[in-house]
Design a protein around this motif. Sequence first.
Motif, PDB file in Angstrom:
ATOM      1  N   UNK A   1       0.821  -1.208   0.000  1.00 34.11           N
ATOM      2  CA  UNK A   1       0.000   0.000   0.000  1.00 34.11           C
ATOM      3  C   UNK A   1       0.854   1.257   0.000  1.00 34.11           C
ATOM      4  N   UNK A   2       0.222   2.368  -0.349  1.00 31.47           N
ATOM      5  CA  UNK A   2       0.900   3.663  -0.349  1.00 31.47           C
ATOM      6  C   UNK A   2       0.915   4.296   1.032  1.00 31.47           C
ATOM      7  N   UNK A   3      -0.002   3.880   1.909  1.00 34.23           N
ATOM      8  CA  UNK A   3      -0.107   4.469   3.240  1.00 34.23           C
ATOM      9  C   UNK A   3      -0.259   3.368   4.285  1.00 34.23           C
ATOM     10  N   UNK A   4      -0.295   3.786   5.545  1.00 31.95           N
ATOM     11  CA  UNK A   4      -0.462   2.854   6.657  1.00 31.95           C
ATOM     12  C   UNK A   4      -1.921   2.737   7.096  1.00 31.95           C
ATOM     13  N   UNK A   5      -2.848   3.154   6.258  1.00 35.79           N
ATOM     14  CA  UNK A   5      -4.260   3.087   6.631  1.00 35.79           C
ATOM     15  C   UNK A   5      -4.684   1.645   6.917  1.00 35.79           C
ATOM     16  N   UNK A   6      -5.571   1.504   7.882  1.00 31.92           N
ATOM     17  CA  UNK A   6      -6.001   0.173   8.317  1.00 31.92           C
ATOM     18  C   UNK A   6      -6.733  -0.597   7.228  1.00 31.92           C
ATOM     19  N   UNK A   7      -7.315   0.109   6.261  1.00 26.83           N
ATOM     20  CA  UNK A   7      -8.061  -0.604   5.216  1.00 26.83           C
ATOM     21  C   UNK A   7      -7.155  -1.559   4.438  1.00 26.83           C
TER      22      UNK A   7
END
Length: 230
Positions: free
Chosen positions: A107-113
């Motif tokens: 992923x590009x971010x650490x978002x939980x999704x």
Amino acid sequence: MPVIGGLKLYALTHAILGDTLHMGRDKFLHFLRKHRLIILPRKPRHTTNSNHVYLKYPNLIKDLTISTINQVWVSDITYIYTQEDGFCYLHLVTDAFSRMIIGYTVSATLEAKYTIQALHQAIANAGGGNLCGTIHHSDRGLQYACDEYTMVLQSHHIRISMTEDSNPTDNGLAERVNGIIKGEFIETLPSPKNRYEAQMLVEHAIDIYNNVRPHLKLNMQTPSSVYWKK
């Protein structure tokens, strides 16, 4: 390169140029720094944020003997550097008995999704439905403690376990799997250009890790052969 690399380069240059190199070690290193010929080591990047309001669950696997697949899953997040997109993140779910990676996403971010996407993949590989015999173990990071993630676990009757006092050794297997994927298959190659290349590298690495690379603790079997009982 770090300073030790500078010392090696100095010795190598001396060996090649001999007496034509008229500068001491410190002056030589100053020369390298001045001309930006030393690559400084990257600062470690943290993927765990335990400073949150969500419930932190007890460690259920501390003295547990793991004897079958889908008894314990361990999860963790690590980072991969890309030349154009900066850092991207690898979310992993590993079956503790077989050592097989059963869920992952880049992923590009650490978002939980994105962490949830890896979890859904693991649940699908385990057959879905009621997984009441399974324990999910992770660090105390926000991604694993948030309501969205724990609701997925609870909806499949998976018990929740977390490390104590943010001690990384409590999630040692997940850390080792991270180290193998990055150390053996990714960081030995030039940094991927972008997140797409990182995704391709990860897919290839996990395929080899699961299906080709034998493990000593599995009596030289591959993780997939143990997980799928081939």
